[in-house]
Design a protein around this motif. Structure first.
Motif, PDB file in Angstrom:
ATOM      1  N   UNK A 110       0.739  -1.040  -0.142  1.00 21.81           N
ATOM      2  CA  UNK A 110       0.002   0.002  -0.095  1.00 21.81           C
ATOM      3  C   UNK A 110       0.870   1.195   0.311  1.00 21.81           C
ATOM      4  N   UNK A 111       0.416   2.438  -0.750  1.00 15.92           N
ATOM      5  CA  UNK A 111       1.166   3.436  -0.806  1.00 15.92           C
ATOM      6  C   UNK A 111       1.695   3.971   0.551  1.00 15.92           C
ATOM      7  N   UNK A 112       0.571   4.089   1.524  1.00 13.79           N
ATOM      8  CA  UNK A 112       0.941   4.619   2.873  1.00 13.79           C
ATOM      9  C   UNK A 112       2.191   3.943   3.555  1.00 13.79           C
ATOM     10  N   UNK A 113       1.983   2.585   3.201  1.00 14.23           N
ATOM     11  CA  UNK A 113       3.675   1.759   3.848  1.00 14.23           C
ATOM     12  C   UNK A 113       4.880   2.071   2.976  1.00 14.23           C
ATOM     13  N   UNK A 114       4.584   2.437   1.796  1.00 14.96           N
ATOM     14  CA  UNK A 114       5.808   2.757   0.866  1.00 14.96           C
ATOM     15  C   UNK A 114       6.491   4.187   1.545  1.00 14.96           C
ATOM     16  N   UNK A 115       5.314   5.121   1.725  1.00 14.59           N
ATOM     17  CA  UNK A 115       5.749   6.235   2.311  1.00 14.59           C
ATOM     18  C   UNK A 115       6.232   6.247   3.747  1.00 14.59           C
ATOM     19  N   UNK A 116       5.702   5.529   4.581  1.00 17.94           N
ATOM     20  CA  UNK A 116       6.405   5.359   5.955  1.00 17.94           C
ATOM     21  C   UNK A 116       7.643   4.770   5.937  1.00 17.94           C
ATOM     22  N   UNK A 117       7.970   3.757   5.077  1.00 11.83           N
ATOM     23  CA  UNK A 117       9.287   3.024   4.727  1.00 11.83           C
ATOM     24  C   UNK A 117      10.283   4.236   4.499  1.00 11.83           C
ATOM     25  N   UNK A 118       9.727   4.923   3.485  1.00 11.26           N
ATOM     26  CA  UNK A 118      10.901   6.063   3.104  1.00 11.26           C
ATOM     27  C   UNK A 118      11.173   7.093   4.267  1.00 11.26           C
ATOM     28  N   UNK A 119      10.031   7.685   4.848  1.00  7.99           N
ATOM     29  CA  UNK A 119      10.022   8.490   6.086  1.00  7.99           C
ATOM     30  C   UNK A 119      10.957   7.896   7.064  1.00  7.99           C
ATOM     31  N   UNK A 120      11.089   6.521   7.602  1.00  9.53           N
ATOM     32  CA  UNK A 120      11.790   5.980   8.358  1.00  9.53           C
ATOM     33  C   UNK A 120      13.168   5.895   7.846  1.00  9.53           C
ATOM     34  N   UNK A 121      13.660   5.596   6.675  1.00 12.63           N
ATOM     35  CA  UNK A 121      14.605   5.531   6.223  1.00 12.63           C
ATOM     36  C   UNK A 121      15.553   6.921   5.976  1.00 12.63           C
ATOM     37  N   UNK A 122      14.790   8.063   5.899  1.00 14.86           N
ATOM     38  CA  UNK A 122      15.513   9.107   6.225  1.00 14.86           C
ATOM     39  C   UNK A 122      15.609   9.888   7.307  1.00 14.86           C
ATOM     40  N   UNK A 123      15.015   9.176   8.418  1.00 14.29           N
ATOM     41  CA  UNK A 123      14.915   9.433   9.669  1.00 14.29           C
ATOM     42  C   UNK A 123      14.010  10.652   9.940  1.00 14.29           C
TER      43      UNK A 123
ATOM     44  N   UNK B 175      14.157  -5.705 -10.228  1.00 17.54           N
ATOM     45  CA  UNK B 175      14.923  -6.679  -9.165  1.00 17.54           C
ATOM     46  C   UNK B 175      15.276  -6.196  -7.808  1.00 17.54           C
ATOM     47  N   UNK B 176      15.253  -4.951  -7.893  1.00 15.63           N
ATOM     48  CA  UNK B 176      15.745  -4.414  -6.299  1.00 15.63           C
ATOM     49  C   UNK B 176      14.256  -3.895  -5.656  1.00 15.63           C
ATOM     50  N   UNK B 177      14.266  -4.492  -4.346  1.00 16.80           N
ATOM     51  CA  UNK B 177      12.995  -4.176  -3.500  1.00 16.80           C
ATOM     52  C   UNK B 177      13.100  -2.824  -3.046  1.00 16.80           C
TER      53      UNK B 177
ATOM     54  N   UNK C 259      16.184   2.030  -1.258  1.00 17.37           N
ATOM     55  CA  UNK C 259      16.285   3.139  -0.293  1.00 17.37           C
ATOM     56  C   UNK C 259      17.585   3.060   0.423  1.00 17.37           C
ATOM     57  N   UNK C 260      18.151   1.980   0.570  1.00 15.48           N
ATOM     58  CA  UNK C 260      19.555   1.897   1.106  1.00 15.48           C
ATOM     59  C   UNK C 260      20.600   2.381   0.209  1.00 15.48           C
ATOM     60  N   UNK C 261      20.306   2.227  -0.907  1.00 15.98           N
ATOM     61  CA  UNK C 261      21.158   2.675  -2.081  1.00 15.98           C
ATOM     62  C   UNK C 261      21.012   4.212  -2.343  1.00 15.98           C
ATOM     63  N   UNK C 262      19.775   4.797  -1.972  1.00 15.70           N
ATOM     64  CA  UNK C 262      19.135   6.022  -2.423  1.00 15.70           C
ATOM     65  C   UNK C 262      20.290   7.091  -1.872  1.00 15.70           C
ATOM     66  N   UNK C 263      20.704   8.090  -2.582  1.00 18.98           N
ATOM     67  CA  UNK C 263      21.320   9.356  -1.632  1.00 18.98           C
ATOM     68  C   UNK C 263      20.517   9.937  -0.702  1.00 18.98           C
ATOM     69  N   UNK C 264      19.143   9.784  -0.759  1.00 17.69           N
ATOM     70  CA  UNK C 264      18.356  10.474   0.232  1.00 17.69           C
ATOM     71  C   UNK C 264      18.543   9.867   1.853  1.00 17.69           C
ATOM     72  N   UNK C 265      18.926   8.427   1.728  1.00 20.71           N
ATOM     73  CA  UNK C 265      19.371   7.780   2.885  1.00 20.71           C
ATOM     74  C   UNK C 265      20.450   8.226   3.582  1.00 20.71           C
TER      75      UNK C 265
END
Length: 82
Positions: free
Chosen positions: A23-36, A69-71, A76-82
């Protein structure tokens, strides 16, 4: 995506997607956690998207799609935003 962009034009739609669905809300929440970012994501089942109603299948490919192929977590780990 690069292969599709560099290929001969197909005059058709090419569906692309990640290898996982969420779900989109889960994707956004995972992103926000990744960027602190401490904000909490709250889903609104009545929220629209550009004036239209968002159904469970609205923002995902419905037919055959080229899947990455990348989850999300790895991306997110590879993202410069992280």
């Amino acid at each position: 995506m690069a292969l599709i962009a560099l290929a001969t034009p197909r005059n058709d739609v090419v569906e692309i997607a990640g290898p996982e669905r969420a779900p989109f809300n889960e994707i956004v929440a995972r992103y926000l956690r990744t960027v602190g970012d401490p904000r909490q994501v709250v889903a609104d089942p009545n929220a629209g998207y550009w004036g239209g109603r968002v159904e469970e299948q609205s923002l995902v490919p419905l037919g055959e799609a080229r899947l990455g192929r990348i989850g999300l977590d790895e991306w997110l780990r590879r993202s410069p935003a992280a």
